[in-house]
Design a protein around this motif. Structure first.
Motif, mmCIF file in Angstrom:
data_model
loop_
_atom_site.group_PDB
_atom_site.id
_atom_site.type_symbol
_atom_site.label_atom_id
_atom_site.label_comp_id
_atom_site.label_asym_id
_atom_site.label_seq_id
_atom_site.Cartn_x
_atom_site.Cartn_y
_atom_site.Cartn_z
ATOM 1 N N GLN A 54 9.137 -4.887 -12.529
ATOM 2 C CA GLN A 54 8.461 -4.226 -11.413
ATOM 3 C C GLN A 54 7.744 -5.239 -10.527
ATOM 4 O OE1 GLN A 54 6.075 -0.745 -12.341
ATOM 5 N NE2 GLN A 54 4.687 -1.167 -10.628
ATOM 6 N N HIS A 55 7.045 -6.202 -11.138
ATOM 7 C CA HIS A 55 6.316 -7.213 -10.380
ATOM 8 C C HIS A 55 7.289 -8.093 -9.584
ATOM 9 C CE1 HIS A 55 3.130 -10.097 -9.436
ATOM 10 N NE2 HIS A 55 3.974 -11.053 -9.811
ATOM 11 N N HIS A 69 -1.583 11.406 -2.444
ATOM 12 C CA HIS A 69 -1.056 10.540 -1.399
ATOM 13 C C HIS A 69 0.472 10.532 -1.423
ATOM 14 C CE1 HIS A 69 -5.148 8.749 -2.099
ATOM 15 N NE2 HIS A 69 -5.140 8.857 -0.789
ATOM 16 N N TRP A 70 1.067 10.462 -0.237
ATOM 17 C CA TRP A 70 2.511 10.354 -0.121
ATOM 18 C C TRP A 70 2.901 8.890 -0.101
ATOM 19 C CZ3 TRP A 70 5.985 14.462 0.044
ATOM 20 C CH2 TRP A 70 5.410 15.736 0.144
ATOM 21 N N ARG A 71 3.895 8.522 -0.911
ATOM 22 C CA ARG A 71 4.336 7.139 -0.985
ATOM 23 C C ARG A 71 5.861 7.063 -0.830
ATOM 24 N NH1 ARG A 71 -0.093 6.510 0.036
ATOM 25 N NH2 ARG A 71 -1.742 5.393 -1.080
ATOM 26 N N ILE A 72 6.339 5.938 -0.327
ATOM 27 C CA ILE A 72 7.759 5.729 -0.057
ATOM 28 C C ILE A 72 8.513 5.429 -1.347
ATOM 29 C CG2 ILE A 72 9.430 4.266 1.163
ATOM 30 C CD1 ILE A 72 7.017 3.607 3.091
ATOM 31 N N ASP A 111 0.815 -1.215 0.000
ATOM 32 C CA ASP A 111 0.000 0.000 0.000
ATOM 33 C C ASP A 111 0.849 1.265 0.000
ATOM 34 O OD1 ASP A 111 -2.346 -1.449 0.045
ATOM 35 O OD2 ASP A 111 -2.673 -1.234 2.208
ATOM 36 N N GLU A 112 1.989 1.215 0.692
ATOM 37 C CA GLU A 112 2.722 2.439 1.010
ATOM 38 C C GLU A 112 3.936 2.714 0.125
ATOM 39 O OE1 GLU A 112 1.571 4.550 3.062
ATOM 40 O OE2 GLU A 112 0.025 3.373 4.057
ATOM 41 N N ILE A 113 4.391 1.725 -0.642
ATOM 42 C CA ILE A 113 5.589 1.914 -1.464
ATOM 43 C C ILE A 113 5.192 2.156 -2.916
ATOM 44 C CG2 ILE A 113 7.706 0.834 -2.304
ATOM 45 C CD1 ILE A 113 7.784 -0.818 0.260
ATOM 46 N N ASP A 114 5.832 3.118 -3.557
ATOM 47 C CA ASP A 114 5.602 3.395 -4.974
ATOM 48 C C ASP A 114 6.603 2.579 -5.798
ATOM 49 O OD1 ASP A 114 5.182 4.327 -7.493
ATOM 50 O OD2 ASP A 114 5.686 6.416 -7.077
ATOM 51 N N PHE A 115 6.223 1.339 -6.099
ATOM 52 C CA PHE A 115 7.137 0.446 -6.805
ATOM 53 C C PHE A 115 7.367 0.875 -8.250
ATOM 54 C CE2 PHE A 115 6.038 -2.540 -3.358
ATOM 55 C CZ PHE A 115 7.320 -2.893 -2.981
ATOM 56 N N ASN A 116 6.431 1.554 -8.852
ATOM 57 C CA ASN A 116 6.622 2.024 -10.223
ATOM 58 C C ASN A 116 7.802 2.988 -10.305
ATOM 59 O OD1 ASN A 116 5.935 2.467 -13.036
ATOM 60 N ND2 ASN A 116 5.110 4.438 -12.397
ATOM 61 N N THR A 117 7.836 3.939 -9.385
ATOM 62 C CA THR A 117 8.917 4.919 -9.374
ATOM 63 C C THR A 117 10.249 4.276 -9.009
ATOM 64 O OG1 THR A 117 7.469 6.791 -8.874
ATOM 65 C CG2 THR A 117 9.772 7.003 -8.214
ATOM 66 N N ILE A 118 10.248 3.426 -7.967
ATOM 67 C CA ILE A 118 11.499 2.806 -7.543
ATOM 68 C C ILE A 118 12.049 1.893 -8.633
ATOM 69 C CG2 ILE A 118 12.627 1.363 -5.813
ATOM 70 C CD1 ILE A 118 10.519 2.201 -3.826
ATOM 71 N N ALA A 119 11.171 1.120 -9.275
ATOM 72 C CA ALA A 119 11.628 0.217 -10.338
ATOM 73 C C ALA A 119 12.287 0.998 -11.469
ATOM 74 C CB ALA A 119 10.459 -0.612 -10.864
#
Length: 253
Positions: free
Chosen positions: A117-118, A180-183, A89-97
């Motif tokens: 990403q997945h 929303h703020w995401r990690i 819920d809290e991590i922005d995996f799109n950006t980190i990936a």
């Protein structure tokens, strides 16, 4: 001049893509600022304002995490499941990936980027839900924050553990278009998990290729083991070793 609906749609899509790339570039620069967290907070305190919205977001995250960890009705498996849901819920995996792939992202097609990403998300969620569930964290509290840009911030937290040293974590977050703020990163003692992934994955992509990277990540996810270069970072996160430094190679531009 009359423009067709197709040309208007194409221009709109192009504009959105440029906007997204601009946001990713800013976030990339944000993540590459890997100064020691406590030093960065002290240095920038006079020039950069606090980020109260980001602080509230991290406080809510901390409450969720500690609530799960201290729920006596849950066994280890149930705690890991609840922690995994919270992390997704809290991590922005799109950006980190996108960030950790670095320049290699340009050579991948859409299916490969989605696969990465997945696969990457499954690894991170599995690794850190297990890590958190097995470490007795009594309390996490926000101690400082700084707004780096209108949509990015760093939030410092003090972590009290029932056993072992206290430690400090710095969460790097950004505000998404939804508000929303995401990690996008977690740092301790000057070490950045996002930059560490970028360095390690870049080495594998350069030397062995994309398929080898996917296989490596999946193998570690399946066996519940950490990637080779991540073991020291994990030790620093849970062990509170603030005097150690994680050696990070310089990522490819």
């Amino acid at each position: 001049m009359i423009h067709s609906a197709a040309s208007i749609a194409h221009a709109t899509d192009t504009g959105r893509q440029r906007s997204r790339l601009a946001r990713l570039a800013l976030l990339g620069a944000f993540l590459m600022a890997v100064a020691a967290p406590q030093t960065a907070m002290a240095t920038d305190a006079s020039t950069q304002p606090r980020a109260p919205e980001a602080e509230r977001a991290i406080t809510r995250l901390n409450d969720r995490l500690v609530g799960v960890l201290n729920d006596g009705t849950k066994d280890t498996s149930a705690r890991e499941h609840a922690l995994a849901n919270t992390l997704r819920d809290e991590i922005d995996f799109n950006t980190i990936a996108s960030f950790v792939l670095g320049r290699y992202a340009a050579g991948l097609n859409g299916d490969q980027r989605r696969m990465f990403q997945h696969t990457f998300a499954d690894y991170v969620v599995g690794t850190y839900s297990r890590l958190l569930s097995r470490n007795a964290i009594a309390k996490m509290s926000v101690t400082a924050s700084r707004k780096v840009t209108p949509d990015t911030a760093a939030v410092s937290t003090h972590v009290d553990r029932r056993h072992g040293k206290e430690t400090r974590w710095v969460w790097r977050v950004h505000r998404m278009e939804t508000g929303h703020w995401r990690i996008v990163d977690l740092q301790t003692a000057g070490a950045s998990l996002a930059v560490n992934y970028r360095s390690e994955f870049g080495d594998t992509l350069r030397q062995q290729g994309f398929d080898a990277l996917i296989q490596e990540i999946r193998t570690h996810t399946k066996h519940g083991t950490a990637l080779p270069d991540e073991n020291q970072a994990i030790l620093m996160l849970v062990g509170g070793d603030q005097d150690s430094k994680l050696a990070l190679s310089t990522p490819d531009p």
